[in-house]
Design a protein around this motif. Structure first.
Motif, PDB file in Angstrom:
ATOM      1  N   SER A 309      75.856   8.093   9.055  1.00 44.43           N
ATOM      2  CA  SER A 309      74.982   8.453  10.168  1.00 44.43           C
ATOM      3  C   SER A 309      74.329   7.201  10.746  1.00 44.43           C
ATOM      4  O   SER A 309      74.383   6.115  10.157  1.00 44.43           O
ATOM      5  N   THR A 310      73.676   7.389  11.897  1.00 43.41           N
ATOM      6  CA  THR A 310      73.004   6.272  12.538  1.00 43.41           C
ATOM      7  C   THR A 310      71.885   5.717  11.672  1.00 43.41           C
ATOM      8  O   THR A 310      71.722   4.499  11.550  1.00 43.41           O
ATOM      9  N   TRP A 311      71.117   6.591  11.057  1.00 45.59           N
ATOM     10  CA  TRP A 311      69.983   6.126  10.260  1.00 45.59           C
ATOM     11  C   TRP A 311      70.447   5.422   8.990  1.00 45.59           C
ATOM     12  O   TRP A 311      69.835   4.433   8.574  1.00 45.59           O
ATOM     13  N   SER A 312      71.493   5.916   8.359  1.00 39.51           N
ATOM     14  CA  SER A 312      72.000   5.223   7.176  1.00 39.51           C
ATOM     15  C   SER A 312      72.600   3.867   7.556  1.00 39.51           C
ATOM     16  O   SER A 312      72.457   2.880   6.827  1.00 39.51           O
ATOM     17  N   PHE A 313      73.242   3.807   8.719  1.00 41.46           N
ATOM     18  CA  PHE A 313      73.770   2.538   9.207  1.00 41.46           C
ATOM     19  C   PHE A 313      72.622   1.572   9.494  1.00 41.46           C
ATOM     20  O   PHE A 313      72.695   0.382   9.155  1.00 41.46           O
ATOM     21  N   ALA A 314      71.546   2.076  10.087  1.00 39.63           N
ATOM     22  CA  ALA A 314      70.378   1.234  10.376  1.00 39.63           C
ATOM     23  C   ALA A 314      69.751   0.717   9.079  1.00 39.63           C
ATOM     24  O   ALA A 314      69.297  -0.434   9.014  1.00 39.63           O
ATOM     25  N   ALA A 315      69.736   1.560   8.034  1.00 39.10           N
ATOM     26  CA  ALA A 315      69.149   1.143   6.758  1.00 39.10           C
ATOM     27  C   ALA A 315      69.920  -0.015   6.140  1.00 39.10           C
ATOM     28  O   ALA A 315      69.344  -0.846   5.419  1.00 39.10           O
ATOM     29  N   VAL A 316      71.221  -0.102   6.408  1.00 40.61           N
ATOM     30  CA  VAL A 316      72.031  -1.194   5.878  1.00 40.61           C
ATOM     31  C   VAL A 316      71.949  -2.414   6.789  1.00 40.61           C
ATOM     32  O   VAL A 316      71.989  -3.556   6.319  1.00 40.61           O
ATOM     33  N   ILE A 317      71.820  -2.179   8.089  1.00 43.10           N
ATOM     34  CA  ILE A 317      71.759  -3.281   9.052  1.00 43.10           C
ATOM     35  C   ILE A 317      70.540  -4.165   8.820  1.00 43.10           C
ATOM     36  O   ILE A 317      70.608  -5.397   8.956  1.00 43.10           O
ATOM     37  N   LEU A 318      69.421  -3.568   8.456  1.00 40.46           N
ATOM     38  CA  LEU A 318      68.193  -4.350   8.300  1.00 40.46           C
ATOM     39  C   LEU A 318      68.338  -5.450   7.243  1.00 40.46           C
ATOM     40  O   LEU A 318      68.060  -6.624   7.533  1.00 40.46           O
ATOM     41  N   PRO A 319      68.780  -5.143   5.997  1.00 45.93           N
ATOM     42  CA  PRO A 319      68.929  -6.235   5.028  1.00 45.93           C
ATOM     43  C   PRO A 319      70.050  -7.211   5.384  1.00 45.93           C
ATOM     44  O   PRO A 319      70.004  -8.377   4.996  1.00 45.93           O
ATOM     45  N   ILE A 320      71.064  -6.745   6.119  1.00 49.27           N
ATOM     46  CA  ILE A 320      72.112  -7.668   6.564  1.00 49.27           C
ATOM     47  C   ILE A 320      71.518  -8.711   7.512  1.00 49.27           C
ATOM     48  O   ILE A 320      71.803  -9.912   7.403  1.00 49.27           O
ATOM     49  N   ALA A 321      70.684  -8.259   8.442  1.00 46.54           N
ATOM     50  CA  ALA A 321      70.030  -9.193   9.361  1.00 46.54           C
ATOM     51  C   ALA A 321      69.131 -10.160   8.603  1.00 46.54           C
ATOM     52  O   ALA A 321      69.070 -11.357   8.927  1.00 46.54           O
ATOM     53  N   ALA A 322      68.434  -9.656   7.591  1.00 47.66           N
ATOM     54  CA  ALA A 322      67.577 -10.523   6.784  1.00 47.66           C
ATOM     55  C   ALA A 322      68.404 -11.587   6.069  1.00 47.66           C
ATOM     56  O   ALA A 322      68.035 -12.774   6.046  1.00 47.66           O
ATOM     57  N   ALA A 323      69.535 -11.173   5.491  1.00 50.94           N
ATOM     58  CA  ALA A 323      70.398 -12.134   4.796  1.00 50.94           C
ATOM     59  C   ALA A 323      70.951 -13.177   5.758  1.00 50.94           C
ATOM     60  O   ALA A 323      71.110 -14.348   5.398  1.00 50.94           O
ATOM     61  N   ALA A 324      71.255 -12.771   6.991  1.00 50.99           N
ATOM     62  CA  ALA A 324      71.781 -13.710   7.985  1.00 50.99           C
ATOM     63  C   ALA A 324      70.785 -14.828   8.262  1.00 50.99           C
ATOM     64  O   ALA A 324      71.159 -16.005   8.384  1.00 50.99           O
ATOM     65  N   VAL A 325      69.501 -14.488   8.345  1.00 49.63           N
ATOM     66  CA  VAL A 325      68.479 -15.508   8.588  1.00 49.63           C
ATOM     67  C   VAL A 325      68.346 -16.435   7.376  1.00 49.63           C
ATOM     68  O   VAL A 325      68.192 -17.655   7.525  1.00 49.63           O
ATOM     69  N   VAL A 326      68.413 -15.879   6.188  1.00 53.59           N
ATOM     70  CA  VAL A 326      68.351 -16.711   4.980  1.00 53.59           C
ATOM     71  C   VAL A 326      69.518 -17.689   4.951  1.00 53.59           C
ATOM     72  O   VAL A 326      69.356 -18.869   4.614  1.00 53.59           O
ATOM     73  N   ILE A 327      70.705 -17.215   5.328  1.00 53.47           N
ATOM     74  CA  ILE A 327      71.890 -18.082   5.362  1.00 53.47           C
ATOM     75  C   ILE A 327      71.680 -19.217   6.363  1.00 53.47           C
ATOM     76  O   ILE A 327      71.904 -20.394   6.055  1.00 53.47           O
ATOM     77  N   ASP A 328      71.270 -18.874   7.566  1.00 48.92           N
ATOM     78  CA  ASP A 328      71.070 -19.894   8.602  1.00 48.92           C
ATOM     79  C   ASP A 328      70.008 -20.905   8.185  1.00 48.92           C
ATOM     80  O   ASP A 328      70.168 -22.116   8.396  1.00 48.92           O
ATOM     81  N   THR A 329      68.910 -20.407   7.624  1.00 44.35           N
ATOM     82  CA  THR A 329      67.827 -21.302   7.229  1.00 44.35           C
ATOM     83  C   THR A 329      68.258 -22.227   6.100  1.00 44.35           C
ATOM     84  O   THR A 329      67.910 -23.418   6.088  1.00 44.35           O
ATOM     85  N   THR A 330      69.034 -21.699   5.160  1.00 41.37           N
ATOM     86  CA  THR A 330      69.500 -22.522   4.047  1.00 41.37           C
ATOM     87  C   THR A 330      70.434 -23.625   4.524  1.00 41.37           C
ATOM     88  O   THR A 330      70.291 -24.798   4.145  1.00 41.37           O
ATOM     89  N   VAL A 331      71.400 -23.276   5.368  1.00 43.98           N
ATOM     90  CA  VAL A 331      72.332 -24.281   5.880  1.00 43.98           C
ATOM     91  C   VAL A 331      71.574 -25.341   6.690  1.00 43.98           C
ATOM     92  O   VAL A 331      71.821 -26.544   6.557  1.00 43.98           O
ATOM     93  N   GLY A 332      70.631 -24.898   7.524  1.00 46.11           N
ATOM     94  CA  GLY A 332      69.851 -25.841   8.306  1.00 46.11           C
ATOM     95  C   GLY A 332      69.008 -26.762   7.440  1.00 46.11           C
ATOM     96  O   GLY A 332      68.879 -27.961   7.723  1.00 46.11           O
ATOM     97  N   THR A 333      68.440 -26.229   6.370  1.00 49.70           N
ATOM     98  CA  THR A 333      67.629 -27.039   5.471  1.00 49.70           C
ATOM     99  C   THR A 333      68.455 -28.106   4.780  1.00 49.70           C
ATOM    100  O   THR A 333      68.077 -29.280   4.706  1.00 49.70           O
ATOM    101  N   ARG A 334      69.616 -27.698   4.248  1.00 49.42           N
ATOM    102  CA  ARG A 334      70.467 -28.679   3.563  1.00 49.42           C
ATOM    103  C   ARG A 334      70.992 -29.727   4.529  1.00 49.42           C
ATOM    104  O   ARG A 334      71.131 -30.911   4.183  1.00 49.42           O
ATOM    105  N   ALA A 335      71.295 -29.319   5.769  1.00 44.40           N
ATOM    106  CA  ALA A 335      71.771 -30.280   6.762  1.00 44.40           C
ATOM    107  C   ALA A 335      70.716 -31.329   7.066  1.00 44.40           C
ATOM    108  O   ALA A 335      71.040 -32.484   7.355  1.00 44.40           O
ATOM    109  N   GLN A 336      69.449 -30.957   6.977  1.00 48.61           N
ATOM    110  CA  GLN A 336      68.364 -31.901   7.239  1.00 48.61           C
ATOM    111  C   GLN A 336      68.076 -32.775   6.023  1.00 48.61           C
ATOM    112  O   GLN A 336      67.855 -33.983   6.143  1.00 48.61           O
TER     113      GLN A 336
END
Length: 465
Positions: A309-336
């Motif tokens: 359902s839409t709500w179950s999909f939304a419940a999974v999307i939220l932590p995926i978006a959170a993980a995406a930011v952690v990935i980007d921040t980690t790569v950016g930190t190591r690059a610096q």
């Protein structure tokens, strides 16, 4: 983690000034994005034309970011950034004039979009290097995470306010607000004191060795960094283009329509805020964090493909978006943190190009798969491929660590025969796991005989936290 560590970077005066100015600018930027999209859609009635305007702003990154990296390594950052803010303001004012008068119409809108993308491509590495000088080394990861939080919050606020303004008076005011917002960045550029905090070098202190070719040569000699960039590319192309897969799921299996797509987009934006807070809470962001977050996001992507359902999909999307930011921040930190100061601008440029290419490749690929294999199957296949790639990258990173590989400053191979022989002998007798890191300036001290033991101490190695 000590109390208040989530906002540790805000304790530093420079970062407080810069974060406030950045927040104001981000709000204006997303107002302009919404205004351009609305103007093009209203004039043409074509979503394809709207996508073309977005493409024009992103395409220059592929060609110009490397030159921006060279400028970041060669020239003082402050005057470059002031010039960039002025160019952005003029271009935004041009959009406002077109929206008010209609002179130039769509061709001029497209031309301004292309010019805006060109300025952003050159400005990006300079901005990244400058921002790194405003905090100490230990706080850099936290500062980058808070930067992601600022961008996410500014995007939500800018799009929300922009939607109200464009409905009431049209897009011209949005462009005018964005033009004015760059004044906040210029004020901050004069107010902060780069290099005042010990840790990372002043961006004006770095001087480039050669140019673009030297940057590529440096990257070829950094296997851990290349692995991190490759993993970032895979996760970005197969696991990050949710604007495509969310639309396909809303229009297809979930049967949620436009309202459902809007809900999912909002949830995804909230997830990016959560991810920024999670990254800011971490004491350090190492390669283990990158691998764990990649596996977490890839596994949840498979689950998202099975959501009923839409709500179950939304419940999974939220932590995926959170993980995406952690990935980007980690790569950016190591690059610096893990790169030669004289090459840092070009490394940041490579990171920007990686993000642009992953979006350019992943969006049409996922769209094609969703059309021919189905949205659910696309999410499952892409998630499985991303999980396999993350596992392989984790194994490769662990092997590099076992070989005592480093992303820090590496001594160039001497050209003189006697010095070359000594260099080889040192490599042979060096104990396993030992890493001697010498900066270019310090290498010059070695060549001249002015060796200082403290400066030749190990300055950095691959961290796998």
């Amino acid at each position: 983690m000590a109390r208040g560590a989530t906002f540790a970077a805000l304790r530093q005066r420079n970062y407080r000034i810069w974060a406030l100015a950045g927040f104001i600018s981000v709000i204006g930027t997303w107002m302009q994005v919404l205004g351009v999209n609305w103007y093009v859609l209203k004039e043409t009635g074509s979503a394809t034309s709207m996508g073309f305007a977005v493409l024009l702003q992103a395409a220059p990154t592929l060609l110009l970011s490397v030159w921006g990296g060279v400028l970041a390594d060669r020239l003082p950052a402050r005057p470059l950034l002031i010039a960039a803010q002025g160019a952005h303001a003029v271009l935004a004012a041009g959009l406002a004039a077109v929206a008010l008068t209609g002179v130039g119409g769509l061709p001029l809108i497209f031309a301004i979009s292309l010019a805006t993308g060109a300025v952003s491509a050159i400005e990006g590495p300079v901005m990244g290097r400058w921002a790194a000088s405003l905090v100490d080394r230990e706080t850099l990861g936290n500062a980058l995470a808070l930067g992601s939080l600022t961008n996410s919050a500014g995007r939500i606020l800018g799009m929300s306010l922009g939607a109200v303004v464009v409905a009431a008076v049209g897009p011209a005011l949005l462009f005018g607000i964005n033009a004015a917002s760059f004044a906040a960045v210029v004020v901050a550029l004069f107010a902060v004191r780069p290099g005042a905090v010990p840790g990372l070098p002043d961006p004006n202190a770095g001087r480039a060795r050669d140019g673009v070719r030297a940057g590529f040569a440096y990257l070829r000699g950094q296997p851990v960094l290349l692995l991190a960039l490759a993993l970032s590319f895979v996760l970005g192309s197969l696991g990050r283009n949710y604007q495509v897969t969310m639309a396909a799921m809303s229009d297809g299996p979930l049967d949620a329509g436009a309202s459902g797509y809007g809900l999912l987009s909002t949830v995804f934006a909230v997830g990016t805020v959560v991810g920024a807070l999670v990254a800011a809470r971490r004491r350090s962001l190492g390669y283990r964090t990158l691998v764990v977050a990649g596996l977490f996001a890839s596994g949840l992507q498979i689950v998202a493909g099975l959501a009923p359902s839409t709500w179950s999909f939304a419940a999974v999307i939220l932590p995926i978006a959170a993980a995406a930011v952690v990935i980007d921040t980690t790569v950016g930190t190591r690059a610096q943190l893990d790169t030669d100061s004289a090459m840092r601008g070009r490394v940041l440029a490579a990171l920007a190009v990686t993000g642009s290419v992953s979006a350019a490749v992943g969006a049409p690929l996922l769209g094609w798969l969703a059309e021919h294999a189905g949205p659910r199957q696309t999410l499952v296949l892409a998630g499985a491929a991303a999980a396999i790639a993350t596992t392989a990258a984790g194994v490769a990173l662990d092997r590099q660590r076992g070989r005592a590989a480093t992303l820090a400053l590496v001594v160039p191979r001497p050209r003189h025969p006697v010095r070359r022989a000594a260099f080889r002998a040192a490599r042979i007798v060096r104990p396993t796991g030992a890493v001697c890191v010498i900066a270019p300036a310090e290498a010059g001290a070695v060549r001249s005989g002015g060796v200082r033991p403290r400066e030749l101490a190990t300055a950095g190695s691959v961290t796998n936290r």
